[in-house]
Structures are given as C-alpha cells and as structure tokens.
Design a protein around this motif. Structure first.
Motif, PDB file in Angstrom:
ATOM      1  N   ILE A 198      -3.413   1.898  -3.887  1.00  0.00           N
ATOM      2  CA  ILE A 198      -2.947   3.286  -3.897  1.00  0.00           C
ATOM      3  C   ILE A 198      -4.003   4.197  -3.308  1.00  0.00           C
ATOM      4  O   ILE A 198      -5.186   4.114  -3.641  1.00  0.00           O
ATOM      5  N   GLY A 199      -3.571   5.081  -2.424  1.00  0.00           N
ATOM      6  CA  GLY A 199      -4.457   6.092  -1.868  1.00  0.00           C
ATOM      7  C   GLY A 199      -4.758   5.882  -0.395  1.00  0.00           C
ATOM      8  O   GLY A 199      -5.028   4.746   0.031  1.00  0.00           O
ATOM      9  N   ARG A 200      -4.727   6.948   0.367  1.00  0.00           N
ATOM     10  CA  ARG A 200      -4.968   6.859   1.811  1.00  0.00           C
ATOM     11  C   ARG A 200      -6.396   6.433   2.144  1.00  0.00           C
ATOM     12  O   ARG A 200      -6.652   5.885   3.211  1.00  0.00           O
ATOM     13  N   ASP A 201      -7.324   6.707   1.234  1.00  0.00           N
ATOM     14  CA  ASP A 201      -8.726   6.379   1.499  1.00  0.00           C
ATOM     15  C   ASP A 201      -9.185   5.126   0.756  1.00  0.00           C
ATOM     16  O   ASP A 201     -10.386   4.844   0.689  1.00  0.00           O
ATOM     17  N   ALA A 202      -8.250   4.366   0.220  1.00  0.00           N
ATOM     18  CA  ALA A 202      -8.619   3.155  -0.522  1.00  0.00           C
ATOM     19  C   ALA A 202      -9.257   2.130   0.416  1.00  0.00           C
ATOM     20  O   ALA A 202      -8.966   2.085   1.614  1.00  0.00           O
ATOM     21  N   THR A 246       0.850  -1.188   0.000  1.00  0.00           N
ATOM     22  CA  THR A 246       0.000   0.000   0.000  1.00  0.00           C
ATOM     23  C   THR A 246       0.885   1.238   0.000  1.00  0.00           C
ATOM     24  O   THR A 246       1.959   1.251   0.602  1.00  0.00           O
ATOM     25  N   GLY A 273       0.505   5.853  -0.358  1.00  0.00           N
ATOM     26  CA  GLY A 273      -0.444   6.944  -0.232  1.00  0.00           C
ATOM     27  C   GLY A 273      -0.642   7.778  -1.475  1.00  0.00           C
ATOM     28  O   GLY A 273      -1.583   8.573  -1.539  1.00  0.00           O
ATOM     29  N   SER A 274       0.241   7.617  -2.480  1.00  0.00           N
ATOM     30  CA  SER A 274       0.147   8.492  -3.647  1.00  0.00           C
ATOM     31  C   SER A 274       0.719   7.803  -4.873  1.00  0.00           C
ATOM     32  O   SER A 274       1.444   6.801  -4.783  1.00  0.00           O
ATOM     33  N   LEU A 275       0.408   8.362  -6.050  1.00  0.00           N
ATOM     34  CA  LEU A 275       0.940   7.826  -7.294  1.00  0.00           C
ATOM     35  C   LEU A 275       2.446   7.965  -7.359  1.00  0.00           C
ATOM     36  O   LEU A 275       3.137   7.105  -7.930  1.00  0.00           O
TER      37      LEU A 275
END
Length: 322
Positions: free
Chosen positions: A191-195, A171, A173-175
C-alpha cells in the motif's frame, strides 16, 4: 431524447471532445445498429485523445466498448434480430448513443449479465484472458504481481488469477483502494505510492520474486517491476498511466527475464482471437470475475468524465450513459 455522438477534433485535453447531435443510422451489408445502454471508458481512450496511439483522421469517434440492444440488422447478417442484447469491445467508435457495428464484432449478452457489468468488464476481461492464458500461462502455484489491483483491470486480474489457483500480490495507492483489492481476493497487499515495492515483493516470495508481473502504471515503475520478477520470469507492460517509460537497459533483463508489451487491440484484430477472448470474458463474468462500476457519467459530460479518469482517483471502471 436527442441522440448524441462525441467527436475528437484533434489531439489534446478533454476539451477536444465535442458533443453533437447524431443523425439517423442505417446498417450497411454485414452490419447491425446497436442502441447503446452503457459505454466503457478505458485508458486507451486517453491514449487516443492525447495522440499516444494515432488515429487515421479527425474528427474521430473514440471509445472501444459498449453494450446495448440491436436496433437494426443489415443485409447478409445471420444470427441477430432486433431487440437482441449484445456487447462488444476492442472496436473503436463507441462514444455515441447508437452506432453501426460489424456483426462479427457483436457478442450476444446473457440475460443474467447487465449492460453496465458487461461494459465495465468486457474489454478488461478480454485483456485478462490474454494475459493469464496467452502471455504467461497462470495456474495453481503461480505467483503474480498486479499493480493497481483496485482498478478496473486489476480487480479482474486478481479475481481470475485466484480462480486459476495463483497467489496474488497486489499494489494500491491508498487505504481506500486497499479494501477493494482485498474484496477482489489479493493474498498480499503493498500500500502506498512511495512503498518499497521491490523489498515488499521479495519479502513475500522468500526472495525469489514473482513469476509474472502486470504493470499498467508505466513511468519509472516498470524498472522496479522488473526487479520484482524472478529469473526467467515475465514482466508485462500494459500502459503508461503515470507517464512515459524511460529507456530500459538490456542488463536489467539479466538473468534471463522476459519483458513484453501485449495489446488486446492488436490481439483482437484476428476475429477468431477476438471472439475467443470475448466469450471467455463473458464466461468469467458468470463466475463473478467482474470489475466494479466506479462511476457513471452522462454522455454529454464526457469531457468531465475524461478529466476524472485521467486523474487516477477512480477505483474500478467508469461508464458513460447515453
């Protein structure tokens, strides 16, 4: 150039780190003096600074890893000479241009490994060795979940787990961080903190879950991490980068999940464990199992460096340069 030492004057923010001149050092019996070329920065330094992990007294010199050259050798020390390249980790007192070090904590550094690479990778490599070989035996066929896969520890965990034949879900937090994780070798990325991490992991494991998950994020992530683990699998809680961890209900461990909190600092108190893990980490570096250097800060700018480290913006391992 003036030698410097950084003293933590009390628990609190980066302003509690005070830079002053370092006096001359002479090794005691069983010690060496190391002229440091690179000093590692780790989240354990922040935990010491804010008081999550207590210190015996203030002022205190924090920092737990560095690399450099032997500058002086104390009485009773065999096997080291002035000029030898060495590194160490899991040994507090690193934030200084030079330091006295118990000779038993010094690990000889091969010429092929730079001081920067060693410092960026030694503590994290030791931690990865503990996690992959002692906490849960990772091997071909194992499926692992690595949070913060682009971070300093994350990159090493990914590379080492792949070296062992595991399938790795990471995991980020960003591209931007995703590219670093892919370079390290992840098989699947979330990818992504809210995934929706739980759904993503279940989809990539045919609903089974992972055998072992490594969570250094903390906060409310640990509860979700547990949901990603298969029955009778293991979740390892490594830190609290996003904040304190809420209480875990015992029923969250059904049916038979294991939750542990391994600590490389505690593991390394035993000298045999320390040297075993350190030598394994050095050997792994020779195979390219390293962390990238995220940034270098002059030692005198340690407060600014701590603020950047604490922000979570960096991918890889930041260093202080004396």
């Amino acid at each position: 150039m003036t030698d410097l030492v950084v003293e933590l004057t009390g628990c609190g923010g980066p302003e509690k780190l005070v830079v002053s001149e370092l006096g001359g050092l002479a090794p005691a019996k069983g010690e060496i003096v190391v002229r440091q070329e690179a000093i590692g920065m780790n989240f354990v330094d922040i935990y010491h600074r804010i008081g999550t992990y207590s210190l015996p007294a203030f002022p205190a010199v924090i920092g737990v890893e560095a690399a450099g050259r032997v500058e002086a050798v104390g009485e009773g020390v065999d096997g080291f000479s002035v000029g030898d390249r060495v590194a160490y980790a899991a040994t507090i007192g690193a934030y200084a241009s030079a330091r006295r070090l118990p000779a038993g904590r010094a690990i000889r550094l091969p010429d092929a490994i730079s001081s920067s690479t060693a410092t960026a990778s030694l503590l994290k490599g030791m931690t990865a060795y503990m996690l992959l070989h002692k906490t849960y035996p990772v091997a071909a066929g194992t499926t692992v979940l690595v949070h913060a896969a682009a971070g300093g520890l994350g990159q090493i965990l990914v590379r080492w787990a792949k070296h062992l034949g595991a399938t790795v879900i990471g995991t980020v937090g960003s591209l931007e961080k995703a590219e670093l994780a892919r370079t390290a070798g992840v098989d699947h990325l979330v990818i992504g903190r809210d995934a929706d991490i739980v759904s993503e992991v279940k989809a990539r494991t045919d609903g089974r879950g992972v055998d072992i998950a490594y969570d250094g994020i903390g906060g409310d992530m640990l509860a979700r991490t547990l949901q990603c683990v298969r029955p009778f699998g293991t979740a390892a809680s490594l830190g609290r980068a996003s904040g304190p961890i809420p209480p875990i209900e015992i029923d969250m461990l059904r049916p038979g999940k294991f939750l542990c909190q391994p600590s490389i600092m505690a593991y390394s108190v035993d000298v045999a464990n320390y040297r075993d893990a350190a030598e394994a980490a050095i050997a792994a570096m020779k195979h390219g199992i390293v962390s990238t250097v995220a940034a270098e800060f002059p030692l005198a700018q340690v407060s600014e460096a701590h603020a950047v480290l604490e922000s979570g913006r960096l991918a890889g391992s930041p260093l202080l340069i004396p």
